[in-house]
Design a protein around this motif. Sequence first.
Motif, PDB file in Angstrom:
ATOM      1  N   UNK A 264       0.798  -1.235   0.119  1.00 43.44           N
ATOM      2  CA  UNK A 264       0.194   0.125   0.149  1.00 43.44           C
ATOM      3  C   UNK A 264       0.669   1.495   0.090  1.00 43.44           C
ATOM      4  N   UNK A 265       2.510   0.911  -0.019  1.00 41.22           N
ATOM      5  CA  UNK A 265       3.069   2.521   0.100  1.00 41.22           C
ATOM      6  C   UNK A 265       3.766   2.517  -1.266  1.00 41.22           C
ATOM      7  N   UNK A 266       3.788   3.472  -1.712  1.00 45.20           N
ATOM      8  CA  UNK A 266       4.063   3.757  -2.566  1.00 45.20           C
ATOM      9  C   UNK A 266       5.638   4.652  -2.426  1.00 45.20           C
ATOM     10  N   UNK A 267       6.095   4.674  -3.532  1.00 51.12           N
ATOM     11  CA  UNK A 267       7.754   4.814  -2.859  1.00 51.12           C
ATOM     12  C   UNK A 267       8.101   6.219  -4.263  1.00 51.12           C
ATOM     13  N   UNK A 268       8.616   7.214  -3.165  1.00 51.48           N
ATOM     14  CA  UNK A 268       9.308   8.109  -4.091  1.00 51.48           C
ATOM     15  C   UNK A 268      10.441   8.440  -4.809  1.00 51.48           C
ATOM     16  N   UNK A 269      10.799   9.047  -6.192  1.00 59.18           N
ATOM     17  CA  UNK A 269      11.471   8.938  -6.939  1.00 59.18           C
ATOM     18  C   UNK A 269      11.719  10.245  -7.036  1.00 59.18           C
ATOM     19  N   UNK A 270      12.732  11.158  -8.165  1.00 60.64           N
ATOM     20  CA  UNK A 270      12.797  11.841  -8.192  1.00 60.64           C
ATOM     21  C   UNK A 270      11.932  12.674  -8.903  1.00 60.64           C
ATOM     22  N   UNK A 271      12.171  13.919  -8.581  1.00 64.62           N
ATOM     23  CA  UNK A 271      11.108  15.149  -8.638  1.00 64.62           C
ATOM     24  C   UNK A 271       9.683  15.464  -8.353  1.00 64.62           C
ATOM     25  N   UNK A 272       9.125  15.041  -7.414  1.00 67.60           N
ATOM     26  CA  UNK A 272       8.418  15.179  -6.809  1.00 67.60           C
ATOM     27  C   UNK A 272       6.859  14.465  -7.582  1.00 67.60           C
ATOM     28  N   UNK A 273       7.914  12.923  -8.402  1.00 68.22           N
ATOM     29  CA  UNK A 273       7.468  11.379  -8.716  1.00 68.22           C
ATOM     30  C   UNK A 273       7.058   9.881  -7.748  1.00 68.22           C
ATOM     31  N   UNK A 274       6.326   9.279  -7.682  1.00 62.02           N
ATOM     32  CA  UNK A 274       5.592   8.488  -6.567  1.00 62.02           C
ATOM     33  C   UNK A 274       5.043   7.389  -8.042  1.00 62.02           C
TER      34      UNK A 274
END
Length: 196
Positions: A168-178
């Motif tokens: 249920x957890x999104x993963x953070x990516x660069x530049x405000x992307x998940x």
Amino acid sequence: MTPPPALPTPAHTIGPFYGYALPFPDGGDATPHGHPDALTLHGHVLDGAGAPVPDALLEFWGPGPDGELPRAAGSLRRNPATGGFLGRDGVGFTGFTRVPTDADGHWTIRTLRPAARGERAPHLAVCVFARGLTRHLFTRVYLPEPDGRPTPADPLLDALPPERRATLLATAEPRGTHRFDIRLQGGAETVFLEFG
């Protein structure tokens, strides 16, 4: 007189066909283009074998950064004269998106970071429609905190073992992307909710 032999009936594809009439232009945008606080959430819908589902439809909804549910006109506005798509107002945050998956099972939405409501950690509600499902599925996506802190306490997350909680957890990516992948079956199946 003997009747002629019966011919086989033609094959039919079983619907419903979610990609036919439900998606609408800019359906993945809950916030106006160019909003400085917009974040992008994307992922794939995968079947039990890990193959992409190219014809799923996803709906996301949730509160805004103030924790309030939006009261703005919906993302899909109709022209009162023709009944056709009028477009977004380009100003308000609706908190609602509806997107189909592409040929690779990929989807993308743009929204604002939801705030916590009550004792629940910030999250977006998700509804999944896909072939092979006789009923749509409900789940949630929890976004990581912007400063890297762990997701706050939440009754649902706290009740799950760590490996189920992770679905249920999104993963953070660069530049405000998940990134948030939805797995319909298998060992890493996403936790789905039942409302009764």
